[in-house]
Scaffold this motif. Structure first.
Motif, mmCIF file in Angstrom:
data_model
loop_
_atom_site.group_PDB
_atom_site.id
_atom_site.type_symbol
_atom_site.label_atom_id
_atom_site.label_comp_id
_atom_site.label_asym_id
_atom_site.label_seq_id
_atom_site.Cartn_x
_atom_site.Cartn_y
_atom_site.Cartn_z
ATOM 1 N N TYR A 1 0.826 -1.207 0.000
ATOM 2 C CA TYR A 1 0.000 0.000 0.000
ATOM 3 C C TYR A 1 0.862 1.258 0.000
ATOM 4 O O TYR A 1 0.388 2.335 -0.354
ATOM 5 N N ARG A 2 2.111 1.134 0.378
ATOM 6 C CA ARG A 2 3.024 2.277 0.351
ATOM 7 C C ARG A 2 3.117 2.910 -1.035
ATOM 8 O O ARG A 2 3.369 4.102 -1.166
ATOM 9 N N GLY A 3 2.979 2.092 -2.079
ATOM 10 C CA GLY A 3 3.215 2.580 -3.421
ATOM 11 C C GLY A 3 2.085 3.368 -4.031
ATOM 12 O O GLY A 3 2.221 3.877 -5.149
ATOM 13 N N ASN A 4 0.947 3.519 -3.326
ATOM 14 C CA ASN A 4 -0.150 4.298 -3.900
ATOM 15 C C ASN A 4 0.257 5.769 -4.005
ATOM 16 O O ASN A 4 0.809 6.340 -3.064
ATOM 17 N N PRO A 5 -0.005 6.415 -5.133
ATOM 18 C CA PRO A 5 0.417 7.805 -5.316
ATOM 19 C C PRO A 5 -0.068 8.765 -4.230
ATOM 20 O O PRO A 5 0.695 9.631 -3.778
ATOM 21 N N LEU A 6 -1.305 8.620 -3.787
ATOM 22 C CA LEU A 6 -1.810 9.557 -2.787
ATOM 23 C C LEU A 6 -1.308 9.232 -1.388
ATOM 24 O O LEU A 6 -1.297 10.100 -0.515
ATOM 25 N N VAL A 7 -0.868 8.007 -1.163
ATOM 26 C CA VAL A 7 -0.149 7.701 0.078
ATOM 27 C C VAL A 7 1.170 8.479 0.096
ATOM 28 O O VAL A 7 1.546 9.084 1.101
ATOM 29 N N GLN A 8 1.859 8.475 -1.045
ATOM 30 C CA GLN A 8 3.102 9.227 -1.133
ATOM 31 C C GLN A 8 2.864 10.734 -1.019
ATOM 32 O O GLN A 8 3.675 11.467 -0.443
ATOM 33 N N GLN A 9 1.731 11.196 -1.561
ATOM 34 C CA GLN A 9 1.384 12.609 -1.407
ATOM 35 C C GLN A 9 1.188 12.960 0.067
ATOM 36 O O GLN A 9 1.690 13.987 0.546
ATOM 37 N N ALA A 10 0.472 12.111 0.785
ATOM 38 C CA ALA A 10 0.258 12.351 2.217
ATOM 39 C C ALA A 10 1.583 12.360 2.962
ATOM 40 O O ALA A 10 1.838 13.222 3.811
ATOM 41 N N ARG A 11 2.441 11.404 2.657
ATOM 42 C CA ARG A 11 3.754 11.328 3.314
ATOM 43 C C ARG A 11 4.564 12.600 3.052
ATOM 44 O O ARG A 11 5.203 13.148 3.965
ATOM 45 N N THR A 12 4.532 13.083 1.798
ATOM 46 C CA THR A 12 5.286 14.284 1.440
ATOM 47 C C THR A 12 4.764 15.511 2.176
ATOM 48 O O THR A 12 5.543 16.337 2.665
ATOM 49 N N MET A 13 3.439 15.630 2.268
ATOM 50 C CA MET A 13 2.839 16.781 2.955
ATOM 51 C C MET A 13 3.206 16.782 4.439
ATOM 52 O O MET A 13 3.504 17.827 5.021
ATOM 53 N N ILE A 14 3.198 15.617 5.056
ATOM 54 C CA ILE A 14 3.550 15.519 6.482
ATOM 55 C C ILE A 14 5.038 15.816 6.677
ATOM 56 O O ILE A 14 5.426 16.560 7.575
ATOM 57 N N GLU A 15 5.859 15.238 5.792
ATOM 58 C CA GLU A 15 7.310 15.425 5.900
ATOM 59 C C GLU A 15 7.707 16.896 5.741
ATOM 60 O O GLU A 15 8.641 17.378 6.383
ATOM 61 N N SER A 16 6.970 17.630 4.894
ATOM 62 C CA SER A 16 7.286 19.035 4.650
ATOM 63 C C SER A 16 6.769 19.964 5.744
ATOM 64 O O SER A 16 7.047 21.160 5.727
#
Length: 365
Positions: free
Chosen positions: A125-140
């Protein structure tokens, strides 16, 4: 690009999906299949259009045309198959859980590190694009400091007493059923997204269906066994769970996990709340990311590379509803997952007591 040869051990329900996904990559050839007998391997190889068939995993991992081994066997076979592959210095992709105990998962992680190969666990499930979007928003820092995460993973495929799987048998699936099977997916993903690790748990586990009718022959995953003899089987693992969580970054959380919840097919969602905003991703609506705010209207971000961060947009090469899995989980993540599962079991056995997740030995973090 150098082409790779892939060999698959355990060509059942999940194995066929591995083969389909690998063929889409364009630079990997599926060259061999290993099953429990020569005859069953040949049948599967013919059905899946794979040129070589082996009646043992030992023969497959010794094949020089195989550079990558996909292990889709039942949980109790993960260790011997992976160790054999690592002995031949083959790259390994293993279905989750990596192992049925934390000690075994640690040994596999250490062996893979020594072998110097690529190692992955299918927390895909890590590879879903919007999962990565969420991760990026939190990381930033867009959400601010994270203080709460929650969600669930609910299914109904074990609702009836006649529903049965090897996953319910501790000698094959491990001591945990619902948590080890699908709860591990949720725990891995929330840590990946929030950027914090689970360090303490409080668990309440339940066996809703204590006696099941076990068929005399094992059906393929999620298939109903009809027209076969059955006998009563006393279930010792959980099919429903509620867990409170504490994270190393200070966040608190909770998750509900169950495989006996009518109407829920693959109902996986998580929400992360920070001081400025919240994010929610729902697997059954995987092309939408809900963004909640107090000072302006809530919004839903669609899977559109033009609207996403540059880091997340590269995950959107496939059209909607076709997840693409890079940003993969390693054996270290599989080791940590096994530690979380064991801490949850320990918490329940000790009357829902707060229990620390053991620190990883030899981990990179």
């Amino acid at each position: 690009m150098t082409r790779l040869g892939m060999g698959l051990v355990g060509p059942g329900f999940v194995g066929a999906h591995h083969i389909d996904a690998v063929r889409r990559l364009g630079f990997v050839d599926v060259v061999a299949i290993a099953a429990t007998t020569d005859a069953s391997a040949r049948r599967k190889a013919e059905a899946l259009r794979v040129p070589k068939a082996y009646g043992s995993y030992e023969a497959l991992v010794a094949d020089p045309d195989v550079q990558v081994v996909h292990n889709t066997t039942p949980n109790y076979l993960h260790e011997p198959v992976i160790m054999a592959a690592l002995a031949h210095r083959k790259h390994v992709i293993s279905d989750k859980p990596l192992a049925t105990t934390a000690a075994t998962a640690r040994a596999l992680h250490e062996a893979a590190t020594r072998a110097g190969v690529v190692h992955a666990v299918t927390f895909n499930y890590r590879g879903n694009p919007l999962v990565q979007q969420a991760r990026t928003m939190i990381e930033s820092g867009e959400l601010g400091a994270i203080h709460y995460v929650h969600g669930n993973y609910l299914q109904d495929w074990l609702l009836e007493p006649t529903d049965f799987s090897w996953r319910l048998e501790p000698d094959k699936g491990g001591e945990s059923s619902a948590i080890g099977d699908i709860g591990s997916h949720w725990c891995d993903l929330v840590q990946h997204v929030a950027g914090q690790r689970i360090v303490e748990v409080l668990a309440d586990l339940t066996t809703v269906v204590p006696t099941r009718m076990k068929p005399s022959s094992s059906p393929e995953a999620f298939a109903r066994a009809s027209g076969v003899a059955r006998e009563p089987y006393t279930v010792r693992s959980e099919d429903l769970a509620a867990v409170l969580l504490r994270f190393d970054g200070g966040a608190k959380g909770c998750v509900s996990v169950g495989q006996v919840c009518a109407g829920h097919k693959n109902d996986f969602w998580l929400e992360v709340s920070g001081r400025h905003a919240s994010l929610r991703w729902h697997q059954e609506r995987q092309n939408e990311l809900w963004i909640g705010r107090r000072d302006r209207a809530n919004a839903v971000l669609a899977k559109d590379p033009a609207l996403m961060s540059a880091a997340a947009a590269r995950y959107t090469h496939h059209p909607p509803s076709h997840p693409k899995p890079p940003a993969f989980a390693t054996f270290e993540d599989g080791y940590h997952s096994a530690c979380v599962v064991e801490a949850i079991l320990h918490s329940h056995r000790h009357g829902a007591a707060w229990t620390k997740v053991p620190a990883l030995i030899g981990a990179s973090r």
